[in-house]
Design an enzyme around this catalytic site. Structure first.
Site, PDB file in Angstrom:
ATOM      1  N   LEU A   1      83.949  94.695   4.976  1.00 43.51           N
ATOM      2  CA  LEU A   1      84.639  94.675   6.265  1.00 43.51           C
ATOM      3  C   LEU A   1      84.503  93.321   6.944  1.00 43.51           C
ATOM      4  O   LEU A   1      85.417  92.850   7.612  1.00 43.51           O
ATOM      5  CB  LEU A   1      84.045  95.776   7.152  1.00 43.51           C
ATOM      6  CG  LEU A   1      84.763  96.078   8.455  1.00 43.51           C
ATOM      7  CD1 LEU A   1      86.185  96.545   8.202  1.00 43.51           C
ATOM      8  CD2 LEU A   1      83.991  97.147   9.233  1.00 43.51           C
TER       9      LEU A   1
ATOM     10  N   ARG B   1      71.034 114.605   6.339  1.00 38.10           N
ATOM     11  CA  ARG B   1      71.847 113.708   5.500  1.00 38.10           C
ATOM     12  C   ARG B   1      72.501 114.499   4.360  1.00 38.10           C
ATOM     13  O   ARG B   1      73.656 114.286   4.014  1.00 38.10           O
ATOM     14  CB  ARG B   1      70.974 112.593   4.912  1.00 38.10           C
ATOM     15  CG  ARG B   1      70.233 111.731   5.943  1.00 38.10           C
ATOM     16  CD  ARG B   1      71.069 110.578   6.476  1.00 38.10           C
ATOM     17  NE  ARG B   1      71.610 109.737   5.437  1.00 38.10           N
ATOM     18  CZ  ARG B   1      70.945 108.797   4.782  1.00 38.10           C
ATOM     19  NH1 ARG B   1      69.676 108.543   5.085  1.00 38.10           N
ATOM     20  NH2 ARG B   1      71.511 108.065   3.867  1.00 38.10           N
TER      21      ARG B   1
ATOM     22  N   CYS C   1      58.110 124.005  -6.050  1.00 34.84           N
ATOM     23  CA  CYS C   1      58.902 123.394  -7.114  1.00 34.84           C
ATOM     24  C   CYS C   1      59.311 124.497  -8.090  1.00 34.84           C
ATOM     25  O   CYS C   1      58.455 125.249  -8.566  1.00 34.84           O
ATOM     26  CB  CYS C   1      58.054 122.329  -7.830  1.00 34.84           C
ATOM     27  SG  CYS C   1      58.773 121.780  -9.395  1.00 34.84           S
TER      28      CYS C   1
ATOM     29  N   ASN D   1      74.110 104.058  -2.613  1.00 32.39           N
ATOM     30  CA  ASN D   1      74.324 105.237  -1.772  1.00 32.39           C
ATOM     31  C   ASN D   1      73.707 106.474  -2.401  1.00 32.39           C
ATOM     32  O   ASN D   1      73.701 106.637  -3.620  1.00 32.39           O
ATOM     33  CB  ASN D   1      75.824 105.468  -1.554  1.00 32.39           C
ATOM     34  CG  ASN D   1      76.473 104.298  -0.859  1.00 32.39           C
ATOM     35  OD1 ASN D   1      75.775 103.483  -0.251  1.00 32.39           O
ATOM     36  ND2 ASN D   1      77.783 104.201  -0.948  1.00 32.39           N
TER      37      ASN D   1
ATOM     38  N   HIS E   1      69.123 103.955  -5.520  1.00 35.06           N
ATOM     39  CA  HIS E   1      68.245 104.356  -4.415  1.00 35.06           C
ATOM     40  C   HIS E   1      68.081 105.870  -4.309  1.00 35.06           C
ATOM     41  O   HIS E   1      67.657 106.376  -3.274  1.00 35.06           O
ATOM     42  CB  HIS E   1      68.759 103.788  -3.083  1.00 35.06           C
ATOM     43  CG  HIS E   1      68.614 102.295  -2.971  1.00 35.06           C
ATOM     44  ND1 HIS E   1      69.266 101.541  -2.030  1.00 35.06           N
ATOM     45  CD2 HIS E   1      67.856 101.422  -3.678  1.00 35.06           C
ATOM     46  CE1 HIS E   1      68.938 100.256  -2.171  1.00 35.06           C
ATOM     47  NE2 HIS E   1      68.088 100.157  -3.165  1.00 35.06           N
TER      48      HIS E   1
HETATM   49  C1  BJW Z   1      82.389  98.322   5.489  1.00 31.35           C
HETATM   50  C2  BJW Z   1      83.060  99.356   6.154  1.00 31.35           C
HETATM   51  C3  BJW Z   1      84.327  99.719   5.640  1.00 31.35           C
HETATM   52  C4  BJW Z   1      81.202  99.031   7.168  1.00 31.35           C
HETATM   53  N1  BJW Z   1      84.829  99.070   4.562  1.00 31.35           N
HETATM   54  N2  BJW Z   1      82.919  97.705   4.423  1.00 31.35           N
HETATM   55  C5  BJW Z   1      62.599  90.056  -1.214  1.00 31.35           C
HETATM   56  C6  BJW Z   1      62.503  89.472   0.039  1.00 31.35           C
HETATM   57  C7  BJW Z   1      62.106  90.229   1.133  1.00 31.35           C
HETATM   58  C8  BJW Z   1      61.799  91.579   1.010  1.00 31.35           C
HETATM   59  C9  BJW Z   1      61.900  92.154  -0.219  1.00 31.35           C
HETATM   60  C10 BJW Z   1      62.290  91.391  -1.305  1.00 31.35           C
HETATM   61  N3  BJW Z   1      62.313  92.204  -2.384  1.00 31.35           N
HETATM   62  C11 BJW Z   1      61.984  93.447  -2.002  1.00 31.35           C
HETATM   63  C12 BJW Z   1      61.702  93.444  -0.688  1.00 31.35           C
HETATM   64  C13 BJW Z   1      61.290  94.648   0.122  1.00 31.35           C
HETATM   65  C14 BJW Z   1      62.435  95.571   0.448  1.00 31.35           C
HETATM   66  C15 BJW Z   1      63.532  94.793   1.159  1.00 31.35           C
HETATM   67  O1  BJW Z   1      64.550  94.441   0.611  1.00 31.35           O
HETATM   68  N4  BJW Z   1      63.380  94.542   2.441  1.00 31.35           N
HETATM   69  C16 BJW Z   1      64.431  93.854   3.193  1.00 31.35           C
HETATM   70  C17 BJW Z   1      64.767  94.663   4.431  1.00 31.35           C
HETATM   71  C18 BJW Z   1      64.048  92.429   3.416  1.00 31.35           C
HETATM   72  N5  BJW Z   1      62.950  96.231  -0.738  1.00 31.35           N
HETATM   73  C19 BJW Z   1      62.372  97.312  -1.260  1.00 31.35           C
HETATM   74  O2  BJW Z   1      61.341  97.758  -0.789  1.00 31.35           O
HETATM   75  C20 BJW Z   1      63.005  97.938  -2.475  1.00 31.35           C
HETATM   76  N6  BJW Z   1      62.065  98.089  -3.499  1.00 31.35           N
HETATM   77  C21 BJW Z   1      61.583  97.057  -4.188  1.00 31.35           C
HETATM   78  O3  BJW Z   1      61.906  95.907  -3.963  1.00 31.35           O
HETATM   79  O4  BJW Z   1      60.727  97.407  -5.190  1.00 31.35           O
HETATM   80  C22 BJW Z   1      60.018  96.377  -5.879  1.00 31.35           C
HETATM   81  C23 BJW Z   1      58.577  96.510  -5.526  1.00 31.35           C
HETATM   82  C24 BJW Z   1      57.983  97.735  -5.428  1.00 31.35           C
HETATM   83  C25 BJW Z   1      56.654  97.839  -5.126  1.00 31.35           C
HETATM   84  C26 BJW Z   1      55.927  96.690  -4.885  1.00 31.35           C
HETATM   85  C27 BJW Z   1      56.539  95.454  -4.970  1.00 31.35           C
HETATM   86  C28 BJW Z   1      57.871  95.367  -5.302  1.00 31.35           C
HETATM   87  C29 BJW Z   1      63.473  99.366  -2.170  1.00 31.35           C
HETATM   88  C30 BJW Z   1      64.601  99.402  -1.205  1.00 31.35           C
HETATM   89  C31 BJW Z   1      64.945 100.856  -0.848  1.00 31.35           C
HETATM   90  C32 BJW Z   1      66.093 100.930   0.138  1.00 31.35           C
HETATM   91  N7  BJW Z   1      66.206 102.245   0.624  1.00 31.35           N
HETATM   92  C33 BJW Z   1      67.259 102.542   1.609  1.00 31.35           C
HETATM   93  C34 BJW Z   1      67.013 103.968   2.221  1.00 31.35           C
HETATM   94  C35 BJW Z   1      67.050 105.059   1.206  1.00 31.35           C
HETATM   95  C36 BJW Z   1      68.396 105.640   0.970  1.00 31.35           C
HETATM   96  C37 BJW Z   1      68.929 106.445   2.136  1.00 31.35           C
HETATM   97  O5  BJW Z   1      68.181 106.959   2.970  1.00 31.35           O
HETATM   98  O6  BJW Z   1      70.174 106.559   2.194  1.00 31.35           O
HETATM   99  O7  BJW Z   1      68.547 102.449   1.019  1.00 31.35           O
HETATM  100  S1  BJW Z   1      67.332 101.363   2.930  1.00 31.35           S
HETATM  101  C38 BJW Z   1      69.064 101.426   3.146  1.00 31.35           C
HETATM  102  O8  BJW Z   1      69.595 100.100   2.943  1.00 31.35           O
HETATM  103  C39 BJW Z   1      69.596 102.312   2.015  1.00 31.35           C
HETATM  104  C40 BJW Z   1      70.745 101.490   1.518  1.00 31.35           C
HETATM  105  O9  BJW Z   1      71.045 101.845   0.184  1.00 31.35           O
HETATM  106  C41 BJW Z   1      70.278 100.072   1.684  1.00 31.35           C
HETATM  107  C42 BJW Z   1      71.388  99.058   1.717  1.00 31.35           C
HETATM  108  O10 BJW Z   1      72.194  99.226   2.851  1.00 31.35           O
HETATM  109  P1  BJW Z   1      73.742  98.947   2.758  1.00 31.35           P
HETATM  110  O11 BJW Z   1      74.365  99.899   1.831  1.00 31.35           O
HETATM  111  O12 BJW Z   1      73.984  97.507   2.492  1.00 31.35           O
HETATM  112  O13 BJW Z   1      74.223  99.346   4.238  1.00 31.35           O
HETATM  113  P2  BJW Z   1      74.328  98.443   5.556  1.00 31.35           P
HETATM  114  O14 BJW Z   1      74.483  99.375   6.711  1.00 31.35           O
HETATM  115  O15 BJW Z   1      73.260  97.453   5.631  1.00 31.35           O
HETATM  116  O16 BJW Z   1      75.693  97.620   5.339  1.00 31.35           O
HETATM  117  C43 BJW Z   1      76.967  98.244   5.313  1.00 31.35           C
HETATM  118  C44 BJW Z   1      78.034  97.172   5.075  1.00 31.35           C
HETATM  119  O17 BJW Z   1      79.293  97.808   4.952  1.00 31.35           O
HETATM  120  C45 BJW Z   1      78.161  96.156   6.231  1.00 31.35           C
HETATM  121  O18 BJW Z   1      78.224  94.840   5.722  1.00 31.35           O
HETATM  122  C46 BJW Z   1      79.491  96.550   6.898  1.00 31.35           C
HETATM  123  O19 BJW Z   1      80.199  95.436   7.422  1.00 31.35           O
HETATM  124  C47 BJW Z   1      80.246  97.147   5.747  1.00 31.35           C
HETATM  125  N8  BJW Z   1      81.259  98.156   6.154  1.00 31.35           N
HETATM  126  N9  BJW Z   1      82.335  99.795   7.196  1.00 31.35           N
HETATM  127  C48 BJW Z   1      84.138  98.107   3.996  1.00 31.35           C
HETATM  128  N10 BJW Z   1      85.099 100.713   6.231  1.00 31.35           N
END
Ligand code: BJW
Length: 241
Positions: free
Chosen positions: A210, A62, A144, A100, A117
């Site tokens: 999108l 990445r 480190c 991102n 993130h």
């Molecule tokens: C276009 C396009 C173009 C395409 N033009 N548009 C409440 C309910 C249920 C669960 C939870 C909750 N609260 C928290 C949770 C748990 C969890 C969670 O959310 N789970 C869900 C899956 C339900 N969340 C967490 O664990 C977070 N931490 C947290 O809540 O801490 C509190 C806590 C801690 C300890 C104990 C208790 C509470 C942390 C989340 C970390 C996310 N990490 C990632 C990976 C790391 C980064 C990396 O490797 O790059 O981050 S996951 C991944 O998803 C990445 C992204 O930043 C993130 C979001 O994704 P994104 O950016 O939305 O991408 P896509 O692919 O989903 O969407 C792309 C969009 O673009 C689409 O809509 C396309 O249509 C569009 N698109 N081309 C315009 N050209």
């Protein structure tokens, strides 16, 4: 949305969709990153403990992809907005909160960017807590540079971990007049909940994506299209207001 001239403070949330046209894969599309890299393997602490080499390899790749990518017209437009939208120019505050891990906002000219993130080009020492700019590989447990321990991991927020600078983000949302979400699916919390938080304080809420997302119903306005087209158009509107 209300008249643009009442808007002072702006918070912009960005996701993988804004970098898609720079050649970086999104997560949840059919050909997305999670298709060939199961989330629980590469984006959790448990996965890292189980197979550190696999996870380091995933983020090494990445990191290389990020360095090879270039900002697209959407990043560049936000860079222009960031330069122009300042209290000293009789506008207001602006904050780009990005999910991102790439640095394309910065290379697109934006300075007020918060990586909730984490960052691909940063390594975090779990022993001494130091962070280092990192452009090479993290495989083979390099020491480190600060404490010498072999305890570096990608500086990435995995599932179950607390995203960075949440206080600052909620403070900015609490004071904003306009919340804009760009290129994110609304699948991951807490970022997916920001729109409701902004709505609660009476801010206008605009989604640029999108396609319809899981969160579309929470926005007062949604504009669909490619980020490279709809983001520059929106920025021009703001700068002309
Ligand atoms: C276009 C396009 C173009 C395409 N033009 N548009 C409440 C309910 C249920 C669960 C939870 C909750 N609260 C928290 C949770 C748990 C969890 C969670 O959310 N789970 C869900 C899956 C339900 N969340 C967490 O664990 C977070 N931490 C947290 O809540 O801490 C509190 C806590 C801690 C300890 C104990 C208790 C509470 C942390 C989340 C970390 C996310 N990490 C990632 C990976 C790391 C980064 C990396 O490797 O790059 O981050 S996951 C991944 O998803 C990445 C992204 O930043 C993130 C979001 O994704 P994104 O950016 O939305 O991408 P896509 O692919 O989903 O969407 C792309 C969009 O673009 C689409 O809509 C396309 O249509 C569009 N698109 N081309 C315009 N050209």
């Amino acid at each position: 949305m209300g008249a643009m001239d009442h808007i002072r403070n702006i918070v912009i949330l960005t996701g993988a969709g804004i970098s898609a046209e720079s050649g970086l894969r999104t997560f949840r599309a059919d050909d997305g990153l999670w298709e060939d890299h199961p989330v629980e393997q590469v984006a959790t602490l448990q996965g890292f403990h189980r197979d550190p080499d696999l996870v380091q390899r995933f983020y090494d790749e990445r990191r290389a992809q990020v360095m090879a990518a270039n900002p697209n017209p959407a990043h560049l437009a936000l860079g222009r907005l960031d330069m122009a939208w300042k209290p000293s120019r009789n506008r207001g505050e602006l904050l780009i909160v990005t999910q991102n891990i790439d640095d394309l906002h910065e290379r697109g000219g934006a300075a007020r960017v918060l990586h909730m993130h984490g960052e691909a080009l940063s390594a975090w020492c779990t022993m001494c807590d130091a962070r280092h700019r990192w452009t090479g590989s993290l495989r083979g447990a390099p020491p480190c540079p600060a404490c010498g321990q072999a305890a570096l991991r990608p500086d990435i927020v995995w599932f179950g971990e607390m995203p960075y600078q949440m206080d600052r983000i909620y403070r900015a949302i609490g004071n904003c007049d306009l919340f804009v979400s760009i290129g994110t699916s609304g699948a991951v919390y807490p970022a997916a909940g920001f729109v409701q938080e902004a709505g609660r304080v009476g801010a206008g809420t605009l989604e640029l994506n999108l396609e319809e997302s899981l969160g579309s119903r929470f926005f007062s306005e949604t504009r669909l299209g490619k980020a490279s087209e709809i983001v520059p158009a929106w920025v021009e509107e703001m700068l002309a207001s």
